[in-house]
Design a protein around this motif. Structure first.
Motif, mmCIF file in Angstrom:
data_model
loop_
_atom_site.group_PDB
_atom_site.id
_atom_site.type_symbol
_atom_site.label_atom_id
_atom_site.label_comp_id
_atom_site.label_asym_id
_atom_site.label_seq_id
_atom_site.Cartn_x
_atom_site.Cartn_y
_atom_site.Cartn_z
ATOM 1 N N LYS A 1 -5.540 -34.128 41.989
ATOM 2 C CA LYS A 1 -4.717 -33.935 40.797
ATOM 3 C C LYS A 1 -5.133 -32.710 39.985
ATOM 4 N N ILE A 2 -6.437 -32.515 39.775
ATOM 5 C CA ILE A 2 -6.877 -31.457 38.857
ATOM 6 C C ILE A 2 -7.307 -30.187 39.594
ATOM 7 N N GLY A 3 -7.427 -30.237 40.910
ATOM 8 C CA GLY A 3 -7.776 -29.048 41.660
ATOM 9 C C GLY A 3 -9.256 -28.970 42.001
ATOM 10 N N THR A 4 -9.554 -28.206 43.042
ATOM 11 C CA THR A 4 -10.912 -28.151 43.580
ATOM 12 C C THR A 4 -11.890 -27.459 42.632
ATOM 13 N N LYS A 5 -11.502 -26.320 42.088
ATOM 14 C CA LYS A 5 -12.440 -25.556 41.261
ATOM 15 C C LYS A 5 -12.888 -26.356 40.047
ATOM 16 N N ARG A 6 -11.925 -26.905 39.313
ATOM 17 C CA ARG A 6 -12.257 -27.668 38.106
ATOM 18 C C ARG A 6 -12.979 -28.966 38.454
#
Length: 421
Positions: free
Chosen positions: A74-79
């Motif tokens: 949902k929030i993405g890999t980096k974050r």
């Protein structure tokens, strides 16, 4: 070689970051085990107290594996990876302030929640940064991090503890995560928007067929697929064997060969060094099969079958009087596990769309964690009633064949899952 230079190699820098994150992850979780005898004496822990502290980590790790994958999707890999390493680094450092069984257990619980995101995030990163034919090799490289961590921890932790005290072991290892975070924030952007990539490397990374974008995939859609069941069964029966190797080998070497803390280093270092080779070899082998034209899923399963055969002789270990022959068979089994692991992780990204990879890795990791809790209890009962490791190693020798059979039954070679909006 020239072709690879023309394409570019920025994607391998990302693998290096994943390798160091996984190594730090493993160092942070091992510190307590290295210091356990000193801390038990200092804080007057009973065996059940120490067991409660360890259980707090295991429960949190299982819960985290079930939930962090979907959060990453949902929030993405980096974050997501950034939040996870901040959490587990702070939790690791918090051990230095702990004084009671409860406060150590709380620190371990927070550590388990944070660390549970490492593998789902790393697998998701590989899926974003590598074409299918290179994913197993990339996974094998970063998945050698636990073995490096297992070698480094007993070497560096006693030095820090003896020179600066036990608190600084937790503080210094916790700080490693923040150092890693600086490089992660500097270097990581998705390949679609990363301006450090050459156009040729970006095209190479994104060469596989486009996958339809799905904003959100409900759990029930993921769970209902038989491929999910097959991968969960595979992790349920094999993850416990790796945990057994990690937590019970020192006890086995002590009871069978009289090895203690003064001479435990050499056999364990040999075992973990050989394991590193297995992680890389397993990824290389399936990647080679794919490059020769084999279906990716079929290549992963064939490699896993070959690794299963390497594990079979481990049932002989308990009856061998020579320690180094025993260590050789154990090393062959841990080599095989890591070769298997590089492919079972990559198999997920071969079958599922990128925005479901984190969820599936997390769900299957939860299955593996539950299997680990149950097998640990079983090992204790078996040893209590039999007084030897024969049955335990017999179970370990068959686990990977059972895993392969589950994949053979539930995971077709030519069926990639597509979720509709």
């Amino acid at each position: 070689m020239n072709g690879k230079q023309k394409i570019g190699n920025y994607r391998w820098r990302i693998v290096v970051l994943l390798f160091f994150a996984t190594t730090i992850n493993y160092i942070d979780r091992q510190v307590l085990g290295i210091l356990a005898p000193e801390l038990q004496t200092m804080f007057n822990w009973s065996e059940s107290d120490y067991g409660f502290i360890i259980m707090a980590f295991q429960i949190a790790y299982a819960i985290g594996l079930l939930t962090t994958g979907s959060i990453l999707d949902k929030i993405g890999t980096k974050r997501g990876f950034s939040i996870a390493i901040v959490l587990w680094s702070i939790a690791g450092m918090a051990h230095a302030a702990a004084r009671s069984v409860f406060s150590f257990a709380v620190s371990r619980f927070a550590l388990g929640i944070g660390e549970s995101a490492n593998f789902p995030a790393a697998i998701k990163t590989v899926a974003e940064w590598f074409p299918k034919k290179e994913r197993a090799l990339a996974t094998g490289i970063f998945n050698s991090g636990p073995n490096v961590g297992a070698i480094l921890t007993p070497l560096i932790i006693p030095i820090i503890a003896l020179n600066w005290g036990w608190k600084w072991t937790f503080i210094s290892t916790g700080l490693l995560g923040f150092v890693w975070l600086i490089f992660w924030m500097l270097f990581y952007k998705k390949p679609e928007i990363n301006d450090k990539l050459t156009d040729s490397e970006r095209q190479y990374i994104l060469q596989d067929e486009d996958e339809p974008e799905v904003a959100k995939i409900p759990w029930k859609k993921i769970i209902l697929h038989r491929q999910t069941l097959g991968i969960c069964i595979a992790r349920f029966v094999t993850d416990p064997i790796w945990w057994f190797f990690l937590y019970w080998l020192p006890k086995f070497l002590n009871s069978n060969y009289g090895i203690d803390l003064t001479n435990i280093g050499p056999p364990l270092i040999v075992i973990y060094l050989v394991s590193i080779g297995g992680s890389i070899f397993g990824g290389w082998l399936s990647s080679t099969l794919i490059n020769r034209g084999q279906n990716p899923v079929a290549a992963r399963k064939l490699t896993i079958l070959m690794m299963a055969f390497f594990v079979l002789p481990i049932f002989l270990v308990s009856s061998i009087s020579n320690m180094w022959i025993s260590v050789g068979l154990i090393s062959m089994a841990t080599f095989a596990h890591q070769g298997y692991a590089a492919n079972i992780f990559t198999l997920v990204s071969d079958i599922f769309p990128k925005n479901a990879v984190g969820s599936v890795v997390g769900l299957s990791g939860f299955a593996g964690a539950i299997g680990g809790v149950l097998f640990s209890a079983a090992v204790g009962l078996i040893l209590e009633y039999t007084g030897n490791y024969y049955v335990v190693f017999a179970i370990a020798s068959l686990a990977y064949l059972i895993c392969w059979m589950a994949l053979k039954v539930f995971v077709p070679d030519d069926r990639k899952i597509v979720f509709s909006n």
